[in-house]
Design a protein around this motif. Structure first.
Motif, PDB file in Angstrom:
ATOM      1  N   GLU A   1      17.048  13.100  18.691  1.00  0.00           N
ATOM      2  CA  GLU A   1      15.965  14.376  18.445  1.00  0.00           C
ATOM      3  C   GLU A   1      14.805  13.474  19.482  1.00  0.00           C
ATOM      4  O   GLU A   1      14.863  12.903  19.123  1.00  0.00           O
ATOM      5  CB  GLU A   1      15.782  14.075  16.387  1.00  0.00           C
TER       6      GLU A   1
ATOM      7  N   GLU B   1      15.010  10.030  19.398  1.00  0.00           N
ATOM      8  CA  GLU B   1      15.528   8.810  18.667  1.00  0.00           C
ATOM      9  C   GLU B   1      16.793   9.272  18.309  1.00  0.00           C
ATOM     10  O   GLU B   1      17.377  10.331  18.261  1.00  0.00           O
ATOM     11  CB  GLU B   1      15.519   8.902  17.037  1.00  0.00           C
TER      12      GLU B   1
ATOM     13  N   THR C   1      17.788   5.015   7.457  1.00  0.00           N
ATOM     14  CA  THR C   1      17.234   6.079   7.492  1.00  0.00           C
ATOM     15  C   THR C   1      17.973   7.203   8.662  1.00  0.00           C
ATOM     16  O   THR C   1      17.585   7.229   9.519  1.00  0.00           O
ATOM     17  CB  THR C   1      15.656   6.836   7.530  1.00  0.00           C
TER      18      THR C   1
ATOM     19  N   PHE D   1      23.781  13.021   2.613  1.00  0.00           N
ATOM     20  CA  PHE D   1      23.445  12.414   1.061  1.00  0.00           C
ATOM     21  C   PHE D   1      22.095  12.710   1.021  1.00  0.00           C
ATOM     22  O   PHE D   1      21.398  14.006   0.832  1.00  0.00           O
ATOM     23  CB  PHE D   1      23.215  11.073   2.855  1.00  0.00           C
TER      24      PHE D   1
ATOM     25  N   THR E   1       9.250  13.733   8.219  1.00  0.00           N
ATOM     26  CA  THR E   1       7.956  14.268   8.720  1.00  0.00           C
ATOM     27  C   THR E   1       8.049  15.364   8.835  1.00  0.00           C
ATOM     28  O   THR E   1       6.915  16.312   8.974  1.00  0.00           O
ATOM     29  CB  THR E   1       7.216  12.740   9.297  1.00  0.00           C
TER      30      THR E   1
ATOM     31  N   ILE F   1      10.389   9.488   4.588  1.00  0.00           N
ATOM     32  CA  ILE F   1      11.088   7.924   4.297  1.00  0.00           C
ATOM     33  C   ILE F   1      10.717   7.377   5.429  1.00  0.00           C
ATOM     34  O   ILE F   1       9.924   7.830   6.402  1.00  0.00           O
ATOM     35  CB  ILE F   1      12.634   8.024   4.149  1.00  0.00           C
TER      36      ILE F   1
ATOM     37  N   GLY G   1       8.463  10.444  13.044  1.00  0.00           N
ATOM     38  CA  GLY G   1       9.514  11.466  12.829  1.00  0.00           C
ATOM     39  C   GLY G   1       9.553  12.240  14.235  1.00  0.00           C
ATOM     40  O   GLY G   1       8.737  12.538  14.409  1.00  0.00           O
TER      41      GLY G   1
ATOM     42  N   VAL H   1      18.621  18.216   6.697  1.00  0.00           N
ATOM     43  CA  VAL H   1      19.663  17.325   5.439  1.00  0.00           C
ATOM     44  C   VAL H   1      19.497  18.013   4.701  1.00  0.00           C
ATOM     45  O   VAL H   1      19.668  16.927   3.938  1.00  0.00           O
ATOM     46  CB  VAL H   1      19.168  15.933   5.785  1.00  0.00           C
TER      47      VAL H   1
ATOM     48  N   GLU I   1      10.816  12.433  19.776  1.00  0.00           N
ATOM     49  CA  GLU I   1      10.171  11.774  18.989  1.00  0.00           C
ATOM     50  C   GLU I   1       8.508  11.744  19.799  1.00  0.00           C
ATOM     51  O   GLU I   1       8.769  11.660  20.450  1.00  0.00           O
ATOM     52  CB  GLU I   1      10.601  10.792  18.063  1.00  0.00           C
TER      53      GLU I   1
ATOM     54  N   LYS J   1      10.150   3.472  11.446  1.00  0.00           N
ATOM     55  CA  LYS J   1      10.237   4.370  11.948  1.00  0.00           C
ATOM     56  C   LYS J   1      10.262   5.530  10.664  1.00  0.00           C
ATOM     57  O   LYS J   1      10.718   4.886  10.050  1.00  0.00           O
ATOM     58  CB  LYS J   1      11.552   4.998  12.565  1.00  0.00           C
ATOM     59  N   MET J   2       9.519   7.044  10.855  1.00  0.00           N
ATOM     60  CA  MET J   2       9.558   7.778   9.163  1.00  0.00           C
ATOM     61  C   MET J   2      10.480   8.577  10.157  1.00  0.00           C
ATOM     62  O   MET J   2      11.114   8.665  10.649  1.00  0.00           O
ATOM     63  CB  MET J   2       8.336   8.529  10.211  1.00  0.00           C
TER      64      MET J   2
ATOM     65  N   VAL K   1      20.280   8.116   1.818  1.00  0.00           N
ATOM     66  CA  VAL K   1      19.408   7.520   3.004  1.00  0.00           C
ATOM     67  C   VAL K   1      18.724   6.593   3.361  1.00  0.00           C
ATOM     68  O   VAL K   1      19.000   6.092   4.761  1.00  0.00           O
ATOM     69  CB  VAL K   1      19.263   8.838   3.503  1.00  0.00           C
TER      70      VAL K   1
ATOM     71  N   ILE L   1      19.929   9.545  15.683  1.00  0.00           N
ATOM     72  CA  ILE L   1      20.425   8.756  14.405  1.00  0.00           C
ATOM     73  C   ILE L   1      21.517   9.306  14.509  1.00  0.00           C
ATOM     74  O   ILE L   1      22.377   9.549  15.041  1.00  0.00           O
ATOM     75  CB  ILE L   1      19.736  10.020  13.309  1.00  0.00           C
TER      76      ILE L   1
HETATM   77  C1  OOG Z   1      17.404  11.154   8.115  1.00  0.00           C
HETATM   78  C2  OOG Z   1      16.394  10.436   8.995  1.00  0.00           C
HETATM   79  C3  OOG Z   1      15.286  11.613   9.176  1.00  0.00           C
HETATM   80  C4  OOG Z   1      13.916  11.456  11.945  1.00  0.00           C
HETATM   81  O1  OOG Z   1      12.983  11.791  12.035  1.00  0.00           O
HETATM   82  O2  OOG Z   1      13.150  12.692  10.504  1.00  0.00           O
HETATM   83  C5  OOG Z   1      14.352  11.504  10.801  1.00  0.00           C
HETATM   84  C6  OOG Z   1      18.544  11.890   8.962  1.00  0.00           C
HETATM   85  O3  OOG Z   1      18.029  13.240   9.996  1.00  0.00           O
HETATM   86  O4  OOG Z   1      19.792  11.355   9.270  1.00  0.00           O
HETATM   87  O5  OOG Z   1      14.717   9.828  11.713  1.00  0.00           O
END
Ligand code: OOG
Ligand code: MG
Length: 257
Positions: A104, A136, A157, A147, A63, A77, A227, A71, A106, A59-60, A152, A138
């Motif tokens: 979120e 996703e 991530t 963080f 992005t 990442i 992402g 965040v 994706e 996973k990205m 992170v 998270i």
């Molecule tokens: C970090 C993971 C970010 C995304 O899609 O940008 C992420 C976070 O937001 O805790 O998964």
């Protein structure tokens, strides 16, 4: 990095996830840098493999500007996905199994024939077999969802769970598809795939490059999350969440109450 207890930090983060208990940030205190944080992430994966899980993708993160701003970290990442994190489309998750879950929207890729290490993706339709809308979930293991960059990264991530909607053949363009995140039938976030590095196809180049730096080669059959296109929203008990991506359709999940 000499002196950093990589497996000890991975154990703390893994236990925090297993018990849904937040922990304080640890990078500053332990002197963790980004490269060592990726080693912690690898140790966290090993902990899951030891428990019988399988690595199924990558996973990205961060992005899009919306996510970076949310965040306060502005570097792209990447993290690792296992089979245990996958929730069937329309499936139910228990929010109490997480610390402060967020969802979120994706775009997911099903990887096919990837270039040799160091080579760019020549033909996207060769590298990617299919695309799908995705959600996703998270869940930062750190208190207050706050963080630093190495924190992170070490925490894989914030990866916790993901849902993949129906796969479609790769469409002609992926760079400006409308994206919605709906919660209980109401629009919670609106965006476009253009928010993902200008074009989510670019996320694959970045993933290959960044993971390659740490000796990780993407594989045929893996899932790849490009992402989030928008900021993430908290997942409340009982909520019904849908991610809608123009031309690709929807992915959904329900939170038990
Ligand atoms: C970090 C993971 C970010 C995304 O899609 O940008 C992420 C976070 O937001 O805790 O998964
Ligand atoms: Mg994400």
């Amino acid at each position: 990095m000499i002196g950093v207890d990589i497996t000890g930090i991975a154990e703390k983060l893994g236990a925090a996830a297993d018990t849904a208990t937040a922990i304080p940030q640890l990078a500053a205190e332990t002197g963790l840098d980004v490269d060592t944080a990726y080693a912690v992430q690898a140790a966290l994966l090993q902990r899951r493999l030891n428990a019988g899980e399988r690595l199924v993708g990558l996973k990205m993160g961060l992005t899009s500007r919306a996510k970076m701003a949310q965040v306060g970290v502005d570097e792209v990442i990447w993290g690792r996905l296992t089979n245990a994190m996958r929730v069937p489309d329309g499936g139910v998750v228990d929010p109490a199994a997480y610390i402060h879950p967020r969802v979120e929207p994706e775009v997911a890729f099903l990887l096919d024939r990837l270039p040799e290490p160091g080579e760019p993706v020549g033909d996207f339709a060769t590298a990617v077999r299919a695309v799908a809308p995705a959600i996703e979930l998270i869940d930062s293991r750190y208190a207050d969802f706050r963080f630093s960059l190495p924190d992170v990264v070490a925490d894989n991530t914030s990866a916790a769970a993901f849902v993949i909607g129906p796969w479609s053949p790769v469409p002609a363009g992926l760079d400006n598809l409308g994206v919605l995140l709906e919660v209980d039938g109401r629009v919670a976030q609106v965006g476009s795939t253009a928010a993902i590095l200008g074009d989510p196809r670019r996320a694959l180049d970045e993933g290959i490059r960044l993971a390659g730096r740490h000796g990780v080669r993407l594989e045929s059959g893996w899932v790849f999350l490009a992402g989030a296109a928008t900021a993430a929203v908290p997942l409340r008990p009982g909520a019904h969440v849908r991610a809608v991506v123009e031309k690709l359709g929807t992915a959904s999940l329900r939170a038990s109450s």
